[in-house]
Design a protein around this motif. Structure first.
Motif, PDB file in Angstrom:
ATOM      1  N   LEU A   1     -11.718  68.143 -15.992  1.00 36.20           N
ATOM      2  CA  LEU A   1     -12.657  68.121 -14.854  1.00 36.20           C
ATOM      3  C   LEU A   1     -12.880  69.577 -14.445  1.00 36.20           C
ATOM      4  N   ALA A   2     -14.150  70.005 -14.389  1.00 32.45           N
ATOM      5  CA  ALA A   2     -14.435  71.400 -13.972  1.00 32.45           C
ATOM      6  C   ALA A   2     -15.150  71.342 -12.621  1.00 32.45           C
ATOM      7  N   GLY A   3     -16.503  71.356 -12.626  1.00 36.01           N
ATOM      8  CA  GLY A   3     -17.225  71.230 -11.356  1.00 36.01           C
ATOM      9  C   GLY A   3     -17.428  69.783 -10.931  1.00 36.01           C
ATOM     10  N   GLY A   4     -17.305  68.866 -11.871  1.00 33.31           N
ATOM     11  CA  GLY A   4     -17.431  67.431 -11.579  1.00 33.31           C
ATOM     12  C   GLY A   4     -18.869  66.946 -11.452  1.00 33.31           C
ATOM     13  N   MET A   5     -19.833  67.843 -11.627  1.00 39.92           N
ATOM     14  CA  MET A   5     -21.242  67.477 -11.393  1.00 39.92           C
ATOM     15  C   MET A   5     -21.763  66.476 -12.425  1.00 39.92           C
ATOM     16  N   SER A   6     -21.244  66.516 -13.618  1.00 38.90           N
ATOM     17  CA  SER A   6     -21.705  65.584 -14.656  1.00 38.90           C
ATOM     18  C   SER A   6     -20.678  64.498 -14.925  1.00 38.90           C
TER      19      SER A   6
ATOM     20  N   GLN B   1     -26.485  72.961  -4.212  1.00 38.58           N
ATOM     21  CA  GLN B   1     -25.188  72.256  -4.279  1.00 38.58           C
ATOM     22  C   GLN B   1     -24.657  72.239  -5.703  1.00 38.58           C
ATOM     23  N   VAL B   2     -25.551  71.956  -6.652  1.00 39.39           N
ATOM     24  CA  VAL B   2     -25.131  71.905  -8.061  1.00 39.39           C
ATOM     25  C   VAL B   2     -24.682  73.291  -8.515  1.00 39.39           C
ATOM     26  N   ARG B   3     -25.408  74.327  -8.111  1.00 45.18           N
ATOM     27  CA  ARG B   3     -25.045  75.689  -8.535  1.00 45.18           C
ATOM     28  C   ARG B   3     -23.728  76.130  -7.888  1.00 45.18           C
TER      29      ARG B   3
ATOM     30  N   MET C   1     -21.134  74.142  -7.264  1.00 43.49           N
ATOM     31  CA  MET C   1     -20.000  73.406  -7.842  1.00 43.49           C
ATOM     32  C   MET C   1     -19.933  73.513  -9.366  1.00 43.49           C
ATOM     33  N   GLY C   2     -21.074  73.435 -10.023  1.00 42.98           N
ATOM     34  CA  GLY C   2     -21.118  73.340 -11.486  1.00 42.98           C
ATOM     35  C   GLY C   2     -20.697  74.628 -12.162  1.00 42.98           C
ATOM     36  N   THR C   3     -20.137  74.485 -13.375  1.00 43.44           N
ATOM     37  CA  THR C   3     -19.640  75.647 -14.113  1.00 43.44           C
ATOM     38  C   THR C   3     -20.408  75.798 -15.430  1.00 43.44           C
ATOM     39  N   VAL C   4     -20.420  77.026 -15.923  1.00 47.43           N
ATOM     40  CA  VAL C   4     -21.125  77.277 -17.188  1.00 47.43           C
ATOM     41  C   VAL C   4     -20.441  76.522 -18.327  1.00 47.43           C
TER      42      VAL C   4
ATOM     43  N   LEU D   1     -21.937  73.560 -20.895  1.00 48.53           N
ATOM     44  CA  LEU D   1     -21.941  73.679 -22.360  1.00 48.53           C
ATOM     45  C   LEU D   1     -21.183  72.516 -23.001  1.00 48.53           C
ATOM     46  N   CYS D   2     -20.014  72.167 -22.433  1.00 47.87           N
ATOM     47  CA  CYS D   2     -19.199  71.078 -23.014  1.00 47.87           C
ATOM     48  C   CYS D   2     -19.868  69.720 -22.817  1.00 47.87           C
ATOM     49  N   ASN D   3     -20.648  69.592 -21.776  1.00 50.07           N
ATOM     50  CA  ASN D   3     -21.350  68.325 -21.517  1.00 50.07           C
ATOM     51  C   ASN D   3     -22.466  68.089 -22.543  1.00 50.07           C
TER      52      ASN D   3
ATOM     53  N   SER E   1     -31.034  68.049 -22.409  1.00 54.06           N
ATOM     54  CA  SER E   1     -32.045  68.682 -21.552  1.00 54.06           C
ATOM     55  C   SER E   1     -31.457  69.784 -20.676  1.00 54.06           C
ATOM     56  N   ALA E   2     -30.184  70.127 -20.868  1.00 56.71           N
ATOM     57  CA  ALA E   2     -29.562  71.161 -20.031  1.00 56.71           C
ATOM     58  C   ALA E   2     -30.082  72.546 -20.413  1.00 56.71           C
ATOM     59  N   ASP E   3     -29.909  73.482 -19.508  1.00 57.33           N
ATOM     60  CA  ASP E   3     -30.493  74.812 -19.690  1.00 57.33           C
ATOM     61  C   ASP E   3     -29.645  75.755 -20.563  1.00 57.33           C
TER      62      ASP E   3
ATOM     63  N   SER F   1     -18.259  70.229 -30.893  1.00 60.21           N
ATOM     64  CA  SER F   1     -17.154  70.290 -31.848  1.00 60.21           C
ATOM     65  C   SER F   1     -15.796  70.445 -31.155  1.00 60.21           C
ATOM     66  N   LEU F   2     -15.744  70.315 -29.813  1.00 60.41           N
ATOM     67  CA  LEU F   2     -14.466  70.364 -29.073  1.00 60.41           C
ATOM     68  C   LEU F   2     -13.548  69.221 -29.492  1.00 60.41           C
ATOM     69  N   LYS F   3     -12.276  69.526 -29.726  1.00 59.34           N
ATOM     70  CA  LYS F   3     -11.321  68.442 -30.000  1.00 59.34           C
ATOM     71  C   LYS F   3     -10.721  67.961 -28.679  1.00 59.34           C
TER      72      LYS F   3
HETATM   73  C1  LIG Z   1     -28.383  66.620  -9.165  1.00 64.26           C
HETATM   74  C2  LIG Z   1     -28.043  67.391 -10.414  1.00 64.26           C
HETATM   75  C3  LIG Z   1     -29.002  68.217 -10.971  1.00 64.26           C
HETATM   76  C4  LIG Z   1     -28.704  68.945 -12.119  1.00 64.26           C
HETATM   77  N1  LIG Z   1     -29.671  69.741 -12.669  1.00 64.26           N
HETATM   78  C5  LIG Z   1     -29.410  70.440 -13.790  1.00 64.26           C
HETATM   79  C6  LIG Z   1     -30.389  71.288 -14.372  1.00 64.26           C
HETATM   80  O1  LIG Z   1     -31.499  71.453 -13.881  1.00 64.26           O
HETATM   81  N2  LIG Z   1     -30.058  71.946 -15.519  1.00 64.26           N
HETATM   82  C7  LIG Z   1     -28.836  71.824 -16.116  1.00 64.26           C
HETATM   83  O2  LIG Z   1     -28.597  72.448 -17.144  1.00 64.26           O
HETATM   84  N3  LIG Z   1     -27.872  71.055 -15.562  1.00 64.26           N
HETATM   85  C8  LIG Z   1     -28.120  70.362 -14.427  1.00 64.26           C
HETATM   86  N4  LIG Z   1     -27.137  69.585 -13.862  1.00 64.26           N
HETATM   87  C9  LIG Z   1     -25.800  69.549 -14.504  1.00 64.26           C
HETATM   88  C10 LIG Z   1     -24.946  70.685 -13.932  1.00 64.26           C
HETATM   89  O3  LIG Z   1     -25.361  71.915 -14.509  1.00 64.26           O
HETATM   90  C11 LIG Z   1     -23.464  70.509 -14.223  1.00 64.26           C
HETATM   91  O4  LIG Z   1     -22.821  71.477 -13.450  1.00 64.26           O
HETATM   92  C12 LIG Z   1     -23.014  70.691 -15.632  1.00 64.26           C
HETATM   93  O5  LIG Z   1     -23.699  69.849 -16.531  1.00 64.26           O
HETATM   94  C13 LIG Z   1     -21.533  70.316 -15.786  1.00 64.26           C
HETATM   95  O6  LIG Z   1     -20.743  71.275 -15.225  1.00 64.26           O
HETATM   96  P1  LIG Z   1     -19.455  70.884 -14.407  1.00 64.26           P
HETATM   97  O7  LIG Z   1     -18.689  72.130 -14.225  1.00 64.26           O
HETATM   98  O8  LIG Z   1     -19.861  70.131 -13.201  1.00 64.26           O
HETATM   99  O9  LIG Z   1     -18.655  69.960 -15.481  1.00 64.26           O
HETATM  100  P2  LIG Z   1     -17.934  68.572 -15.300  1.00 64.26           P
HETATM  101  O10 LIG Z   1     -18.876  67.566 -14.754  1.00 64.26           O
HETATM  102  O11 LIG Z   1     -16.638  68.757 -14.592  1.00 64.26           O
HETATM  103  O12 LIG Z   1     -17.624  68.262 -16.846  1.00 64.26           O
HETATM  104  C14 LIG Z   1     -18.666  67.948 -17.739  1.00 64.26           C
HETATM  105  C15 LIG Z   1     -18.056  67.640 -19.132  1.00 64.26           C
HETATM  106  O13 LIG Z   1     -17.538  68.825 -19.726  1.00 64.26           O
HETATM  107  C16 LIG Z   1     -16.124  68.730 -19.963  1.00 64.26           C
HETATM  108  N5  LIG Z   1     -15.586  70.052 -19.619  1.00 64.26           N
HETATM  109  C17 LIG Z   1     -15.862  70.767 -18.505  1.00 64.26           C
HETATM  110  N6  LIG Z   1     -15.327  71.996 -18.587  1.00 64.26           N
HETATM  111  C18 LIG Z   1     -14.679  72.045 -19.778  1.00 64.26           C
HETATM  112  C19 LIG Z   1     -13.943  73.068 -20.437  1.00 64.26           C
HETATM  113  N7  LIG Z   1     -13.798  74.294 -19.931  1.00 64.26           N
HETATM  114  N8  LIG Z   1     -13.403  72.788 -21.653  1.00 64.26           N
HETATM  115  C20 LIG Z   1     -13.563  71.553 -22.206  1.00 64.26           C
HETATM  116  N9  LIG Z   1     -14.273  70.567 -21.643  1.00 64.26           N
HETATM  117  C21 LIG Z   1     -14.837  70.805 -20.435  1.00 64.26           C
HETATM  118  C22 LIG Z   1     -15.648  67.579 -19.082  1.00 64.26           C
HETATM  119  O14 LIG Z   1     -14.494  66.953 -19.634  1.00 64.26           O
HETATM  120  C23 LIG Z   1     -16.869  66.673 -19.101  1.00 64.26           C
HETATM  121  O15 LIG Z   1     -16.887  65.904 -20.283  1.00 64.26           O
HETATM  122  C24 LIG Z   1     -27.414  68.851 -12.722  1.00 64.26           C
HETATM  123  C25 LIG Z   1     -26.444  68.023 -12.149  1.00 64.26           C
HETATM  124  C26 LIG Z   1     -26.746  67.293 -10.998  1.00 64.26           C
HETATM  125  C27 LIG Z   1     -25.681  66.425 -10.416  1.00 64.26           C
END
Ligand SMILES: Cc1cc2nc3c(=O)[nH]c(=O)nc-3n(C[C@H](O)[C@H](O)[C@H](O)COP(=O)(O)OP(=O)(O)OC[C@H]3O[C@@H](n4cnc5c(N)ncnc54)[C@H](O)[C@@H]3O)c2cc1C
Length: 280
Positions: free
Chosen positions: A29-34, A100-102, A104-107, A111-113, A117-119, A155-157
């Motif tokens: 769990l990183a930012g939890g956004m996805s 809010q997403v920016r 909490m969310g992590t780079v 990438l791992c998600n 359509s992600a950026d 390709s993450l294990k």
């Molecule tokens: C309302 C909303 C709008 C959004 N709009 C966009 C947008 O316009 N463009 C865009 O690109 N994204 C968008 N997102 C997605 C956002 O960028 C998320 O932050 C991102 O997709 C996931 O980052 P996270 O840190 O929240 O990861 P999490 O949700 O915590 O994890 C996502 C996945 O990655 C895995 N993971 C996370 N970190 C690691 C790590 N270091 N090593 C291994 N596995 C890992 C987790 O196990 C999980 O499977 C949006 C999300 C929301 C909720």
């Protein structure tokens, strides 16, 4: 819907997280956004979550000829930080979701998600970044191009964590990320990452990568080939834009048909290259 019952572990260090992940039915769990929405919909049902979101050792930007970005660096930190030679990253981060997403969310999470359509996936593919993956048994580096396997697949294990992303500086390149959305804050209908190096109007290097048009980032190699070592002019721009849109296999969904996305790709690349031509 509520997630199924789940164990939660908050490690003190990356080493601690890797120990916990080994051999368990656990997800990072990183930012939890996805991942949180996926748990709520029960698309994912791991036994444990390992929360690396606050690990300071994974949140950094170390600039250099090769810049290293820690996996838990927030979108907001990248959006407020111009990395010389990699200005494209700041521009991209500022276009991800909403405030809010920016926050909490992590780079690394993005990438791992590997959302098609992600950026960032398209951008780090254009930058030919290296993903540094660590597990208890060691560390390995994977090219961005190899890292993304398909929709939500990399390709993450199971026991690996993306630790950092390494990117070589593209000083002297025009670089930009253009994103077409239906509403502010949306995921890209089509996104274009472009980096191009010109010398007296001749293309010395070019990277063109799209998001939203295939199951993973689409690198427009044929268009790149057409531009390389040529004078950047209207006719080359038209040729490259047609090649890029013809080579893709865009999906049809509620946001746009395949043929519409193809046309958006063509115009986006054409307009962006014309802008660079006029500015150079
Ligand atoms: C309302 C909303 C709008 C959004 N709009 C966009 C947008 O316009 N463009 C865009 O690109 N994204 C968008 N997102 C997605 C956002 O960028 C998320 O932050 C991102 O997709 C996931 O980052 P996270 O840190 O929240 O990861 P999490 O949700 O915590 O994890 C996502 C996945 O990655 C895995 N993971 C996370 N970190 C690691 C790590 N270091 N090593 C291994 N596995 C890992 C987790 O196990 C999980 O499977 C949006 C999300 C929301 C909720």
């Amino acid at each position: 819907m509520y997630p199924a019952q789940i164990g939660y572990y908050k490690p003190d260090s990356l080493g601690d997280a890797l120990d916990f992940l080994e051999g368990k039915d656990a997800k990072v769990l990183a930012g939890g956004m996805s991942i949180i929405p996926m748990l709520k919909l029960r698309i994912l049902r791991p036994k444990y979550l390992v929360d690396i979101g606050d690990l300071k050792e994974l949140s950094f930007i170390k600039e250099g000829e090769v810049t290293a970005i820690g996996a838990t660096t927030r979108h907001r930190d990248l959006a407020s930080h111009k990395i010389p030679g990699l200005e494209l990253i700041q521009e991209t981060a500022s276009k991800v979701g909403d405030v809010q997403v920016r926050n909490m969310g992590t780079v690394g999470g993005s990438l791992c998600n590997a959302d098609p359509s992600a950026d960032y996936p398209a951008v780090f593919t254009a930058l030919e970044a290296r993903m540094v993956l660590r597990s208890r048994s060691g560390v390995r580096e994977v090219d961005a191009n190899e890292f993304f396997k398909g929709p939500f697949s990399t390709s993450l294990k199971q026991d690996e964590v993306l630790e950092q992303i390494k990117v070589r500086s593209l000083k002297g390149y025009y670089q930009t990320y253009k994103k077409i959305v239906r509403r502010a804050g949306d995921y890209a209908l089509v996104g274009l990452a472009l980096a191009i190096k010109l010398d007296s109007g001749i293309v010395k290097d070019v990277r063109i990568s799209f998001t939203g048009v295939d199951e993973k980032p689409y690198r427009a190699r044929e268009a790149e080939k057409a531009l390389m070592d040529s004078k950047l002019d209207e006719s080359k721009i038209s040729e490259a834009s047609n090649l890029a849109s013809r080579g893709a296999n865009p999906p049809s969904d509620s946001r746009g048909s395949s043929s519409y996305r193809r046309e958006v790709m063509r115009r986006l690349l054409k307009n962006t290259l014309e802008g660079i031509l006029n500015a150079s």
